[in-house]
Design an enzyme around this catalytic site. Sequence first.
Site, PDB file in Angstrom:
ATOM      1  N   LYS A  74      -1.323  -4.004   3.139  1.00 41.10           N
ATOM      2  CA  LYS A  74      -1.799  -3.248   1.974  1.00 41.10           C
ATOM      3  C   LYS A  74      -3.312  -3.077   1.966  1.00 41.10           C
ATOM      4  O   LYS A  74      -3.820  -2.117   1.393  1.00 41.10           O
ATOM      5  CB  LYS A  74      -1.315  -3.913   0.690  1.00 41.10           C
ATOM      6  CG  LYS A  74       0.208  -3.779   0.550  1.00 41.10           C
ATOM      7  CD  LYS A  74       0.748  -4.709  -0.491  1.00 41.10           C
ATOM      8  CE  LYS A  74       1.035  -3.993  -1.761  1.00 41.10           C
ATOM      9  NZ  LYS A  74       1.702  -4.875  -2.736  1.00 41.10           N
ATOM     10  N   TYR A 121      -7.164  -5.068 -12.620  1.00 48.55           N
ATOM     11  CA  TYR A 121      -5.852  -5.070 -13.278  1.00 48.55           C
ATOM     12  C   TYR A 121      -5.891  -4.035 -14.388  1.00 48.55           C
ATOM     13  O   TYR A 121      -6.727  -4.112 -15.295  1.00 48.55           O
ATOM     14  CB  TYR A 121      -5.552  -6.468 -13.843  1.00 48.55           C
ATOM     15  CG  TYR A 121      -4.230  -6.547 -14.552  1.00 48.55           C
ATOM     16  CD1 TYR A 121      -3.042  -6.504 -13.829  1.00 48.55           C
ATOM     17  CD2 TYR A 121      -4.164  -6.661 -15.937  1.00 48.55           C
ATOM     18  CE1 TYR A 121      -1.810  -6.574 -14.479  1.00 48.55           C
ATOM     19  CE2 TYR A 121      -2.942  -6.735 -16.592  1.00 48.55           C
ATOM     20  CZ  TYR A 121      -1.776  -6.686 -15.849  1.00 48.55           C
ATOM     21  OH  TYR A 121      -0.564  -6.748 -16.490  1.00 48.55           O
ATOM     22  N   HIS A 159       7.384  -6.882 -12.219  1.00 52.63           N
ATOM     23  CA  HIS A 159       6.845  -5.930 -11.242  1.00 52.63           C
ATOM     24  C   HIS A 159       7.937  -5.258 -10.416  1.00 52.63           C
ATOM     25  O   HIS A 159       7.681  -4.728  -9.347  1.00 52.63           O
ATOM     26  CB  HIS A 159       5.818  -6.587 -10.300  1.00 52.63           C
ATOM     27  CG  HIS A 159       4.714  -7.288 -11.006  1.00 52.63           C
ATOM     28  ND1 HIS A 159       3.895  -6.661 -11.915  1.00 52.63           N
ATOM     29  CD2 HIS A 159       4.290  -8.568 -10.962  1.00 52.63           C
ATOM     30  CE1 HIS A 159       3.023  -7.536 -12.380  1.00 52.63           C
ATOM     31  NE2 HIS A 159       3.247  -8.693 -11.827  1.00 52.63           N
ATOM     32  N   ARG A 189       9.479   4.251   4.156  1.00 54.50           N
ATOM     33  CA  ARG A 189      10.940   4.206   4.272  1.00 54.50           C
ATOM     34  C   ARG A 189      11.550   4.966   3.106  1.00 54.50           C
ATOM     35  O   ARG A 189      10.834   5.448   2.226  1.00 54.50           O
ATOM     36  CB  ARG A 189      11.416   2.752   4.218  1.00 54.50           C
ATOM     37  CG  ARG A 189      10.892   2.081   2.957  1.00 54.50           C
ATOM     38  CD  ARG A 189      11.490   0.750   2.681  1.00 54.50           C
ATOM     39  NE  ARG A 189      10.771   0.019   1.659  1.00 54.50           N
ATOM     40  CZ  ARG A 189      10.903   0.164   0.359  1.00 54.50           C
ATOM     41  NH1 ARG A 189      11.759   1.043  -0.123  1.00 54.50           N
ATOM     42  NH2 ARG A 189      10.205  -0.556  -0.485  1.00 54.50           N
TER      43      ARG A 189
HETATM   44  P1  ADP Z   1       4.979  -4.588  -4.314  1.00 52.91           P
HETATM   45  O1  ADP Z   1       4.648  -4.118  -2.939  1.00 52.91           O
HETATM   46  O2  ADP Z   1       5.210  -6.064  -4.397  1.00 52.91           O
HETATM   47  O3  ADP Z   1       6.019  -3.760  -4.978  1.00 52.91           O
HETATM   48  P2  ADP Z   1       2.855  -3.072  -5.688  1.00 52.91           P
HETATM   49  O4  ADP Z   1       1.450  -3.093  -5.229  1.00 52.91           O
HETATM   50  O5  ADP Z   1       3.654  -1.844  -5.360  1.00 52.91           O
HETATM   51  O6  ADP Z   1       3.612  -4.376  -5.142  1.00 52.91           O
HETATM   52  O7  ADP Z   1       2.929  -3.295  -7.254  1.00 52.91           O
HETATM   53  C1  ADP Z   1       4.149  -3.471  -7.925  1.00 52.91           C
HETATM   54  C2  ADP Z   1       3.939  -3.382  -9.415  1.00 52.91           C
HETATM   55  O8  ADP Z   1       2.986  -4.381  -9.844  1.00 52.91           O
HETATM   56  C3  ADP Z   1       3.357  -2.061  -9.897  1.00 52.91           C
HETATM   57  O9  ADP Z   1       4.345  -1.074 -10.090  1.00 52.91           O
HETATM   58  C4  ADP Z   1       2.732  -2.507 -11.203  1.00 52.91           C
HETATM   59  O10 ADP Z   1       3.726  -2.730 -12.186  1.00 52.91           O
HETATM   60  C5  ADP Z   1       2.161  -3.879 -10.883  1.00 52.91           C
HETATM   61  N1  ADP Z   1       0.756  -3.771 -10.416  1.00 52.91           N
HETATM   62  C6  ADP Z   1       0.340  -3.733  -9.131  1.00 52.91           C
HETATM   63  N2  ADP Z   1      -1.005  -3.584  -9.059  1.00 52.91           N
HETATM   64  C7  ADP Z   1      -1.462  -3.533 -10.330  1.00 52.91           C
HETATM   65  C8  ADP Z   1      -2.766  -3.371 -10.937  1.00 52.91           C
HETATM   66  N3  ADP Z   1      -3.865  -3.242 -10.196  1.00 52.91           N
HETATM   67  N4  ADP Z   1      -2.838  -3.350 -12.300  1.00 52.91           N
HETATM   68  C9  ADP Z   1      -1.719  -3.470 -13.058  1.00 52.91           C
HETATM   69  N5  ADP Z   1      -0.485  -3.637 -12.566  1.00 52.91           N
HETATM   70  C10 ADP Z   1      -0.333  -3.662 -11.215  1.00 52.91           C
END
Ligand code: ADP
Length: 447
Positions: A116, A202, A235, A291
């Site tokens: 990431k 955040y 999440h 994917r």
């Molecule tokens: P994963 O790969 O574990 O799915 P992501 O980076 O896609 O992780 O994030 C999953 C979820 O976590 C997002 O849809 C959101 O709900 C929360 N999230 C991730 N980054 C942030 C952020 N910077 N601020 C607020 N919520 C976040």
Amino acid sequence: MFKKVLIANRGEIALRVHRSCQEMGIETVAVHSLADSDAMHVRLADESVCIGPPPAADSYLNTYAILSACQVSSADAVHPGYGFLSENASFAEILEEHGISFIGPTAEHIRLMGDKIAARTTAKDLGIPVVPGSPGALQDIAEARVLAEEIGYPVIVKAAAGGGGRGMQVVQEAGDLEQAFSLARAEAGAAFGDSSVYVEKYLPAPRHIEIQVMGDGRGKVLHLGERDCSIQRRHQKLFEEAPSPALKSGEGTRLGELVAEALGRLCYRGAGTVEFLYQDGEFYFIEMNTRLQVEHPVTEMITGIDLVREQIRVAAGEELSLSQDDVRFKGHAVECRINAEDPDSFAPSPGLVERFHAPGGLGVRVDSGLYSGFRIPPYYDSLIAKLIVYGDDRDHCMLRLKRALSEMVVEGVDTSIPLFQRLLGEDVFLSGGYDIHWLERYLGLKE
Ligand code: ADP
């Protein structure tokens, strides 16, 4: 075109892939663990091969068992579905070394986006806006402190190799950073074998908006609109829809064009999803999934495009069957993830499905491997069905969803069906006016 595709997955997604293969005149090979001998994907595929004992590490994640299954069945391509080996660059490489096509992007692109931190850098270089955050992996707590101060609290510490919402810690104030940093590192190390973490701003009340793309590997990348996945718990997505009720007219298209143009420059191949948080009219890249996604059917419903078919075409070296001008968006679609889980604790609820009845009728699609008498094994993800509903507009879609949920019967195990029924009585849910934290607040899981 391929003659035979091995589907390296299980459950609803294995069936989903099988269906497109059949409609393209391609034979299918199912693989299964000893716990899945009676699964629907095994029953429907043209052939099946047992690849090991129940734990996923010994079966669905066992590269060599899957490679052997390809060889004994003479499959010329593998579709990985989602999860398991779908974002494993080494798996894609090993297949290609053995003359078997991987239905997905190149190993190089999987690797690039799988990290990431590298993905954030790539997105930035391609002109895609990212969440403000650290430029690389954090070496130690001292560096984390400096960066968190710079970004401004609250911040979120995230695993570079993250996925499935794991390895993430929200930090409200400086005093809590050290503990969150250690926790995130430990969780990331245990879950992904890589404890690298980074820190990001955040966002307190964003929506989750993602763009579906499909590339031919030669520079043509289509964008197939946005999906809104803001109904989440821990999440993780529970309910998805397209188009997003939150975007202003043209916002999704502009973002889609930006993303497609950027990925075209990479010559991206196959299906991909670029995920963003959206707040106060701004989009912030969070990650890219290289994917097919669980929620891909909502895009299929509003575009009429079979995403698996297109994935298979480009993996076989053919052209995409359409150009951007042919992509038309019509109506509204939603998807409910029906999980076998306790409605209060959300703990998995595997076991015998005594009775299963799928809803039907115009605009209702159920992607599921369930049948009456099926025993849901305790070893895998708790997703047992996806209920996808199409309507002329969002209001119509919600009424149809209510009707479809009232027809759906799953007896013997607990499911998330009652939760969706409850949500359909909530004004906030019906109006679409929520952010990613709303569901947890509503369920009393969060202040
Ligand atoms: P994963 O790969 O574990 O799915 P992501 O980076 O896609 O992780 O994030 C999953 C979820 O976590 C997002 O849809 C959101 O709900 C929360 N999230 C991730 N980054 C942030 C952020 N910077 N601020 C607020 N919520 C976040």
